[in-house]
Structures are given as C-alpha cells and as structure tokens.
Design a protein around this motif. Structure first.
Motif, PDB file in Angstrom:
ATOM      1  N   GLU A  57      12.890   1.195  17.234  1.00  0.00           N
ATOM      2  CA  GLU A  57      13.273   2.227  16.276  1.00  0.00           C
ATOM      3  C   GLU A  57      13.844   1.636  14.998  1.00  0.00           C
ATOM      4  O   GLU A  57      13.955   2.297  13.991  1.00  0.00           O
ATOM      5  CB  GLU A  57      14.316   3.164  16.883  1.00  0.00           C
ATOM      6  N   THR A  58      14.236   0.355  15.050  1.00  0.00           N
ATOM      7  CA  THR A  58      14.877  -0.297  13.920  1.00  0.00           C
ATOM      8  C   THR A  58      13.948  -1.355  13.342  1.00  0.00           C
ATOM      9  O   THR A  58      13.383  -2.155  14.071  1.00  0.00           O
ATOM     10  CB  THR A  58      16.200  -0.967  14.376  1.00  0.00           C
ATOM     11  N   CYS A  59      13.813  -1.359  12.034  1.00  0.00           N
ATOM     12  CA  CYS A  59      12.974  -2.357  11.362  1.00  0.00           C
ATOM     13  C   CYS A  59      13.580  -3.747  11.582  1.00  0.00           C
ATOM     14  O   CYS A  59      14.771  -3.946  11.331  1.00  0.00           O
ATOM     15  CB  CYS A  59      12.898  -2.041   9.874  1.00  0.00           C
ATOM     16  N   PRO A  60      12.782  -4.716  12.034  1.00  0.00           N
ATOM     17  CA  PRO A  60      13.312  -6.054  12.259  1.00  0.00           C
ATOM     18  C   PRO A  60      13.706  -6.791  10.980  1.00  0.00           C
ATOM     19  O   PRO A  60      14.468  -7.742  11.026  1.00  0.00           O
ATOM     20  CB  PRO A  60      12.178  -6.795  12.970  1.00  0.00           C
ATOM     21  N   ARG A  61      13.215  -6.351   9.829  1.00  0.00           N
ATOM     22  CA  ARG A  61      13.549  -7.029   8.570  1.00  0.00           C
ATOM     23  C   ARG A  61      14.806  -6.452   7.922  1.00  0.00           C
ATOM     24  O   ARG A  61      15.691  -7.195   7.510  1.00  0.00           O
ATOM     25  CB  ARG A  61      12.390  -6.943   7.586  1.00  0.00           C
ATOM     26  N   CYS A  62      14.922  -5.134   7.807  1.00  0.00           N
ATOM     27  CA  CYS A  62      16.049  -4.551   7.068  1.00  0.00           C
ATOM     28  C   CYS A  62      17.066  -3.839   7.965  1.00  0.00           C
ATOM     29  O   CYS A  62      18.071  -3.340   7.480  1.00  0.00           O
ATOM     30  CB  CYS A  62      15.550  -3.586   5.995  1.00  0.00           C
ATOM     31  N   ASP A  63      16.802  -3.763   9.269  1.00  0.00           N
ATOM     32  CA  ASP A  63      17.715  -3.156  10.255  1.00  0.00           C
ATOM     33  C   ASP A  63      17.982  -1.672  10.031  1.00  0.00           C
ATOM     34  O   ASP A  63      18.977  -1.143  10.494  1.00  0.00           O
ATOM     35  CB  ASP A  63      19.048  -3.913  10.320  1.00  0.00           C
ATOM     36  N   GLU A  64      17.094  -0.978   9.304  1.00  0.00           N
ATOM     37  CA  GLU A  64      17.228   0.467   9.128  1.00  0.00           C
ATOM     38  C   GLU A  64      16.539   1.175  10.290  1.00  0.00           C
ATOM     39  O   GLU A  64      15.512   0.718  10.785  1.00  0.00           O
ATOM     40  CB  GLU A  64      16.609   0.918   7.803  1.00  0.00           C
ATOM     41  N   LYS A  65      17.084   2.323  10.692  1.00  0.00           N
ATOM     42  CA  LYS A  65      16.515   3.093  11.804  1.00  0.00           C
ATOM     43  C   LYS A  65      15.545   4.149  11.292  1.00  0.00           C
ATOM     44  O   LYS A  65      15.734   4.707  10.218  1.00  0.00           O
ATOM     45  CB  LYS A  65      17.625   3.799  12.594  1.00  0.00           C
ATOM     46  N   ASP A  66      14.526   4.408  12.111  1.00  0.00           N
ATOM     47  CA  ASP A  66      13.582   5.504  11.872  1.00  0.00           C
ATOM     48  C   ASP A  66      12.930   5.456  10.486  1.00  0.00           C
ATOM     49  O   ASP A  66      12.807   6.474   9.811  1.00  0.00           O
ATOM     50  CB  ASP A  66      14.258   6.861  12.086  1.00  0.00           C
ATOM     51  N   THR A  67      12.514   4.271  10.063  1.00  0.00           N
ATOM     52  CA  THR A  67      11.895   4.149   8.740  1.00  0.00           C
ATOM     53  C   THR A  67      10.407   3.859   8.816  1.00  0.00           C
ATOM     54  O   THR A  67       9.769   3.669   7.785  1.00  0.00           O
ATOM     55  CB  THR A  67      12.572   3.025   7.925  1.00  0.00           C
ATOM     56  N   PHE A  68       9.828   3.822  10.026  1.00  0.00           N
ATOM     57  CA  PHE A  68       8.414   3.480  10.153  1.00  0.00           C
ATOM     58  C   PHE A  68       7.507   4.659   9.836  1.00  0.00           C
ATOM     59  O   PHE A  68       7.727   5.780  10.268  1.00  0.00           O
ATOM     60  CB  PHE A  68       8.093   2.967  11.559  1.00  0.00           C
ATOM     61  N   ASP A  69       6.488   4.370   9.045  1.00  0.00           N
ATOM     62  CA  ASP A  69       5.421   5.320   8.730  1.00  0.00           C
ATOM     63  C   ASP A  69       4.144   4.685   9.295  1.00  0.00           C
ATOM     64  O   ASP A  69       3.923   3.484   9.120  1.00  0.00           O
ATOM     65  CB  ASP A  69       5.325   5.489   7.218  1.00  0.00           C
ATOM     66  N   PHE A  70       3.309   5.454   9.972  1.00  0.00           N
ATOM     67  CA  PHE A  70       2.090   4.916  10.577  1.00  0.00           C
ATOM     68  C   PHE A  70       0.904   5.248   9.691  1.00  0.00           C
ATOM     69  O   PHE A  70       0.666   6.405   9.352  1.00  0.00           O
ATOM     70  CB  PHE A  70       1.910   5.459  11.994  1.00  0.00           C
ATOM     71  N   ARG A  71       0.180   4.202   9.293  1.00  0.00           N
ATOM     72  CA  ARG A  71      -0.957   4.339   8.377  1.00  0.00           C
ATOM     73  C   ARG A  71      -2.175   3.636   8.955  1.00  0.00           C
ATOM     74  O   ARG A  71      -2.048   2.700   9.724  1.00  0.00           O
ATOM     75  CB  ARG A  71      -0.621   3.695   7.033  1.00  0.00           C
ATOM     76  N   GLY A  72      -3.339   4.055   8.522  1.00  0.00           N
ATOM     77  CA  GLY A  72      -4.565   3.407   8.944  1.00  0.00           C
ATOM     78  C   GLY A  72      -4.667   1.999   8.379  1.00  0.00           C
ATOM     79  O   GLY A  72      -4.169   1.727   7.286  1.00  0.00           O
ATOM     80  N   VAL A  73      -5.279   1.116   9.143  1.00  0.00           N
ATOM     81  CA  VAL A  73      -5.475  -0.262   8.703  1.00  0.00           C
ATOM     82  C   VAL A  73      -6.585  -0.283   7.656  1.00  0.00           C
ATOM     83  O   VAL A  73      -7.628   0.324   7.835  1.00  0.00           O
ATOM     84  CB  VAL A  73      -5.846  -1.168   9.887  1.00  0.00           C
ATOM     85  N   ASP A  74      -6.364  -1.012   6.572  1.00  0.00           N
ATOM     86  CA  ASP A  74      -7.384  -1.186   5.537  1.00  0.00           C
ATOM     87  C   ASP A  74      -8.273  -2.343   5.966  1.00  0.00           C
ATOM     88  O   ASP A  74      -7.850  -3.497   5.968  1.00  0.00           O
ATOM     89  CB  ASP A  74      -6.726  -1.471   4.191  1.00  0.00           C
ATOM     90  N   HIS A  75      -9.507  -2.069   6.325  1.00  0.00           N
ATOM     91  CA  HIS A  75     -10.424  -3.097   6.835  1.00  0.00           C
ATOM     92  C   HIS A  75     -11.111  -3.879   5.721  1.00  0.00           C
ATOM     93  O   HIS A  75     -11.894  -4.762   5.977  1.00  0.00           O
ATOM     94  CB  HIS A  75     -11.481  -2.466   7.740  1.00  0.00           C
ATOM     95  N   ASP A  76     -10.799  -3.588   4.465  1.00  0.00           N
ATOM     96  CA  ASP A  76     -11.415  -4.283   3.340  1.00  0.00           C
ATOM     97  C   ASP A  76     -10.654  -5.519   2.923  1.00  0.00           C
ATOM     98  O   ASP A  76     -10.987  -6.152   1.934  1.00  0.00           O
ATOM     99  CB  ASP A  76     -11.507  -3.336   2.127  1.00  0.00           C
ATOM    100  N   GLU A  77      -9.614  -5.891   3.675  1.00  0.00           N
ATOM    101  CA  GLU A  77      -8.800  -7.058   3.311  1.00  0.00           C
ATOM    102  C   GLU A  77      -9.541  -8.340   3.559  1.00  0.00           C
ATOM    103  O   GLU A  77     -10.272  -8.525   4.422  1.00  0.00           O
ATOM    104  CB  GLU A  77      -7.499  -7.052   4.114  1.00  0.00           C
TER     105      GLU A  77
END
Length: 102
Positions: free
Chosen positions: A82-102
C-alpha cells in the motif's frame, strides 16, 4: 454451510467465496485482447481464485505512484503493498496499461 469452488484457471479447490465469478459477454471478449479472451468463450461463467484473478487482471498493467512517479509492473509488486517504496506515501498507486512501444 460454507461456499466451495474450483478455480477455472488453476483448477484448485477452495472453501471460501471466489475473488471473481461472472459471465463473459460476447462484446467484452471480442473487444478486449487479453488472456481472458483465450481462456473463456462468450456466455461462459468463470469462477476464479484470488491469486489467478490478480495475475489475470493485473497482467499488462503498471502501478505508478502519483506522487513521485515510481513505476513497477503490477504483477511484480509484493502482495498487499500500500506504500510506495520510493516516497513512503500510502495509497498513491494508479494502475495504467503498459506502453508496448518502448
């Protein structure tokens, strides 16, 4: 009396309510390129355990922290994170589709 079911993906038997149970409409299966379209036919009822549902529904998705921009494939995140491993904020994840053009 408890609920029991066999998962239609892994075929394991469980003694609790399933994470997902439903009937797939023809319109959904014909317009959504995913593993689900390969596993199920229009009108078929699916009963899926939590582990298989998470793998199916999160495949092809990135979890992106809306605060700091940290991104990870959704299937690679630890369970219950539930917590971002980089900034330690809770409930900040947004789920998006993967861009396959990378």
């Amino acid at each position: 009396m408890g609920y029991t079911f066999n998962c239609d993906v892994c075929e394991d038997r469980y003694d609790h309510a399933p994470a997902f149970m439903g009937e797939f409409r023809e319109q959904f299966l014909k317009t959504s390129p995913s593993t689900l379209t390969q596993l199920f036919q229009p009108g078929e009822t699916a009963t899926i355990c939590q582990e298989c549902a998470e793998a199916l529904f999160l495949s092809g998705k990135l979890a992106v922290c809306t605060r700091c921009g940290y991104a990870e494939h959704a299937t690679e995140l630890p369970a219950g994170l539930e917590t971002c491993p980089r900034c330690d904020e809770k409930d900040t994840f947004d789920f998006r589709g993967v861009d396959h053009d990378e």
